[in-house]
Design an enzyme around this catalytic site. Structure first.
Site, PDB file in Angstrom:
ATOM      1  N   ASP A  92      37.586 -19.244  75.775  1.00 20.64           N
ATOM      2  CA  ASP A  92      36.914 -20.508  75.729  1.00 20.64           C
ATOM      3  C   ASP A  92      35.996 -20.353  74.089  1.00 20.64           C
ATOM      4  OD1 ASP A  92      34.974 -22.572  75.855  1.00 20.64           O
ATOM      5  OD2 ASP A  92      34.487 -22.237  77.985  1.00 20.64           O
ATOM      6  N   HIS A 177      46.738 -27.409  51.520  1.00 27.48           N
ATOM      7  CA  HIS A 177      48.290 -27.023  51.588  1.00 27.48           C
ATOM      8  C   HIS A 177      48.890 -27.127  50.345  1.00 27.48           C
ATOM      9  CE1 HIS A 177      49.516 -30.598  53.371  1.00 27.48           C
ATOM     10  NE2 HIS A 177      50.706 -30.079  52.961  1.00 27.48           N
ATOM     11  N   GLU A 215      54.720 -41.105  51.444  1.00 25.05           N
ATOM     12  CA  GLU A 215      55.541 -40.530  52.701  1.00 25.05           C
ATOM     13  C   GLU A 215      56.137 -41.752  53.344  1.00 25.05           C
ATOM     14  OE1 GLU A 215      53.199 -37.564  54.934  1.00 25.05           O
ATOM     15  OE2 GLU A 215      51.635 -38.511  54.236  1.00 25.05           O
ATOM     16  N   ASP A 234      41.928 -38.495  54.344  1.00 28.68           N
ATOM     17  CA  ASP A 234      43.024 -37.686  54.559  1.00 28.68           C
ATOM     18  C   ASP A 234      44.011 -36.983  53.505  1.00 28.68           C
ATOM     19  OD1 ASP A 234      44.945 -36.274  56.704  1.00 28.68           O
ATOM     20  OD2 ASP A 234      46.329 -37.896  55.962  1.00 28.68           O
ATOM     21  N   HIS A 239      44.257 -33.502  48.597  1.00 26.77           N
ATOM     22  CA  HIS A 239      45.430 -33.125  47.997  1.00 26.77           C
ATOM     23  C   HIS A 239      45.411 -33.918  46.627  1.00 26.77           C
ATOM     24  CE1 HIS A 239      46.400 -31.372  51.830  1.00 26.77           C
ATOM     25  NE2 HIS A 239      47.217 -32.717  52.428  1.00 26.77           N
ATOM     26  N   LYS A 339      51.385 -44.123  53.735  1.00 28.32           N
ATOM     27  CA  LYS A 339      52.140 -43.870  54.823  1.00 28.32           C
ATOM     28  C   LYS A 339      53.430 -44.932  54.739  1.00 28.32           C
ATOM     29  CE  LYS A 339      49.548 -40.404  56.607  1.00 28.32           C
ATOM     30  NZ  LYS A 339      49.745 -39.214  55.713  1.00 28.32           N
TER      31      LYS A 339
HETATM   32  C1  BG6 Z   1      48.277 -33.576  55.348  1.00 31.48           C
HETATM   33  C2  BG6 Z   1      47.785 -34.885  56.067  1.00 31.48           C
HETATM   34  O1  BG6 Z   1      47.217 -32.845  55.088  1.00 31.48           O
HETATM   35  O2  BG6 Z   1      49.280 -33.521  54.345  1.00 31.48           O
HETATM   36  C3  BG6 Z   1      49.120 -35.606  56.595  1.00 31.48           C
HETATM   37  O3  BG6 Z   1      46.764 -34.703  56.947  1.00 31.48           O
HETATM   38  C4  BG6 Z   1      50.251 -35.579  55.307  1.00 31.48           C
HETATM   39  O4  BG6 Z   1      48.540 -36.860  56.765  1.00 31.48           O
HETATM   40  C5  BG6 Z   1      50.595 -34.351  54.795  1.00 31.48           C
HETATM   41  O5  BG6 Z   1      51.429 -36.256  56.278  1.00 31.48           O
HETATM   42  C6  BG6 Z   1      51.563 -34.353  53.999  1.00 31.48           C
HETATM   43  O6  BG6 Z   1      52.072 -32.972  53.588  1.00 31.48           O
HETATM   44  P1  BG6 Z   1      53.379 -32.762  52.958  1.00 31.48           P
HETATM   45  O7  BG6 Z   1      53.436 -31.261  52.661  1.00 31.48           O
HETATM   46  O8  BG6 Z   1      54.280 -33.262  53.786  1.00 31.48           O
HETATM   47  O9  BG6 Z   1      53.331 -33.487  51.575  1.00 31.48           O
END
Ligand code: BG6
Length: 493
Positions: A92, A177, A215, A234, A239, A339
């Site tokens: 927890d 990422h 995307e 987001d 990014h 999206k």
């Molecule tokens: C994430 C977002 O950080 O990146 C998502 O929260 C998005 O909404 C994703 O779909 C896209 O990452 P990638 O690597 O698929 O381009």
């Protein structure tokens, strides 16, 4: 080679039964195992609230890896070795007493501790304090946190403050990422290892820049999270701004984490605020309505599972961004992300200015620009569009656009491009922060984004609909054509 120095670590994953761990972390760790990059004594402790056992968790992870890793990369011995490192502990996160088990797990371990917080950010502070109380951390402990760090400047400061109570900045690894993607790291090599480009990289030579992160997927069952965030928080706050920084920053003195991050911060500080008076020409917000994706009908955002039918959250954003410094004055960066666009595509297009004096047929003058197209994903590579004389006696001095093409998979004959999380986890194990986001970067990014969000409910940025499977609202085309330009896809070059 530095990458083959093995680092012995104990990795604790908080939120180990969640989506991120399942989709990204375990596959990435498996691939590190396969590449021989996990040292013999490295251990992984999966932590979550669910009452289950190590055997059961190993089973689940194994099952998922079998489904998600391509068959040619699935090796029975590697999988066995990887699973043998994995243990599960029910915890927890808010109960300090439970953390005693973690202290015991660490006892006598000489490995560096890496704590991965794959949890909602509002738990970061709590977990950090409980780790400290249980005496689990040392000055060598590294903590990995996921975006979003907060939903605005104030909340991100709050989270960062809570982490800073327990850890120093050099212990914190904030993930974006996109920075782990090979092609994003290549932006640094492209810009600073090639004088051809570095000498041309400013307002004297570049007319404008496009950054597209599209995307084709919709919300993928994440409506609860996404509707609170929206596309600006987001994707833009992290990014897209990171990509923009890597394209726009000055050369760092070296490749150290702070040299690179200092330069990125300077770009963030120089972003022109999107104030209400320019909102109408600099920002387009959209939300998808029903349409088609990959040949099948898909519902509107408001009809997705779990949707609140009156949401005005944006699923698409286009912005004209200006950077107020010597290098970039007068060079707009048109950025867009959404999206349910027609395809998955992350791409940067650098449009160079025409030659200073034009001597060819005037009817071809529109061709006279060089463009560098950097494809981040998919089909990673780049194209430099240059002008040549058309071949043939009858062609005179007619011009023809020709691409200089570099497709990474062909050029480097790489078997596979590692996933961003493999690179990032590996860098954490080595203790290298250059691919992670420093606190001031996060906060400057929020400052700029907050300015946009605070004002868009006023005038100038009404939410526009676009059909799923199209390139966003028509207004996003006007955003760029107003300046006599067009998005790369639309121009038909
Ligand atoms: C994430 C977002 O950080 O990146 C998502 O929260 C998005 O909404 C994703 O779909 C896209 O990452 P990638 O690597 O698929 O381009």
């Amino acid at each position: 080679m530095e990458d083959h120095v093995k680092t012995c670590s104990d990795l604790m994953i908080f939120g180990a039964l969640g989506d991120l761990a399942r989709r990204k972390l375990f596959p990435a760790l498996y691939q590190l195992e396969r590449s021989g990059l996990l040292s013999r004594d490295s251990r992984i402790l999966a932590l979550a609230r669910r009452q289950t056992t190590t055997a059961e968790v190993r089973n689940q992870v194994s099952q998922h890896l079998r489904e998600s890793i391509p068959e040619r990369e699935l090796e029975a011995a590697t999988l066995k070795q990887f699973l043998s490192r994995l243990e599960y502990c029910r915890l927890d996160f808010s109960d300090a007493d439970d953390f005693e088990a973690l202290r015991q797990w660490r006892q006598d371990s000489g490995n560096v501790l890496i704590v991965y917080l794959a949890t909602p950010p509002d738990m970061y502070g709590l977990i950090a304090r409980n780790l400290r109380t249980a005496d689990c951390c040392t000055a060598q402990t590294r903590v990995v946190v996921e975006k979003p760090i907060g939903h605005d400047l104030k909340s991100s400061r709050n989270i960062n403050d809570q982490l800073a109570e327990v850890f120093n900045e050099d212990q914190l690894f904030r993930i974006d990422h996109y920075l782990g993607k090979e092609t994003v790291q290549n932006l640094i090599a492209l810009r600073f290892a090639n004088n051809l480009f570095s000498s041309q990289w400013d307002q004297n030579h570049i007319s404008h820049v496009e950054i597209t992160v599209a995307e084709s997927v919709g919300i993928e069952g994440r409506w609860g999270y996404f509707d609170q965030a929206g596309q600006v928080r987001d994707m833009i706050q992290n990014h897209l701004l990171q990509l923009l920084c890597l394209i726009a920053m000055d050369p760092p003195a070296d490749l150290s984490a702070d040299s690179i991050r200092d330069e990125k911060v300077k770009v963030l500080k120089a972003l022109r605020p999107i104030t209400p008076d320019i909102m109408e020409t600099h920002l387009v917000r959209g939300q998808y309505s029903a349409g088609a994706s990959s040949g099948r009908a898909v519902p509107a955002y408001l009809e997705e599972e779990g949707a609140n039918r009156s949401s005005s959250t944006e699923t698409f954003v286009a912005l004209k961004v200006e950077i107020e410094n010597w290098r970039w004055v007068g060079v707009p960066f048109y950025i867009r992300t959404g999206k349910r666009l027609p395809e998955k595509l992350s791409q940067i297009v650098i449009h160079f200015k025409p030659a200073p004096h034009y001597i060819f047929d005037l009817d071809q003058k529109h061709l006279a620009h060089n463009r560098l197209i950097i494809r981040l994903q998919p089909d990673e590579g780049m194209t430099l569009q240059i002008l040549n004389k058309d071949q043939g006696l009858d062609k005179g001095m007619r011009l023809r656009q020709g691409p200089l093409e570099l497709t990474f998979s062909e050029a480097f004959e790489t078997e596979r491009i590692p996933d961003a999380y493999e690179r990032l986890l590996w860098e954490v194990m080595k203790g290298n922060q250059y691919l992670f986001v420093r606190r001031d970067e996060v906060e400057y990014a929020w400052r700029w984004v907050d300015g946009i969000i605070a004002n868009w409910n006023g005038r100038g940025a009404p939410l526009k609909r676009y059909a799923a499977g199209t390139w966003g609202p028509v207004a996003s085309i006007a955003l760029i054509t107003r300046d006599g330009r067009s998005w790369y896809e639309d121009a038909g070059y």
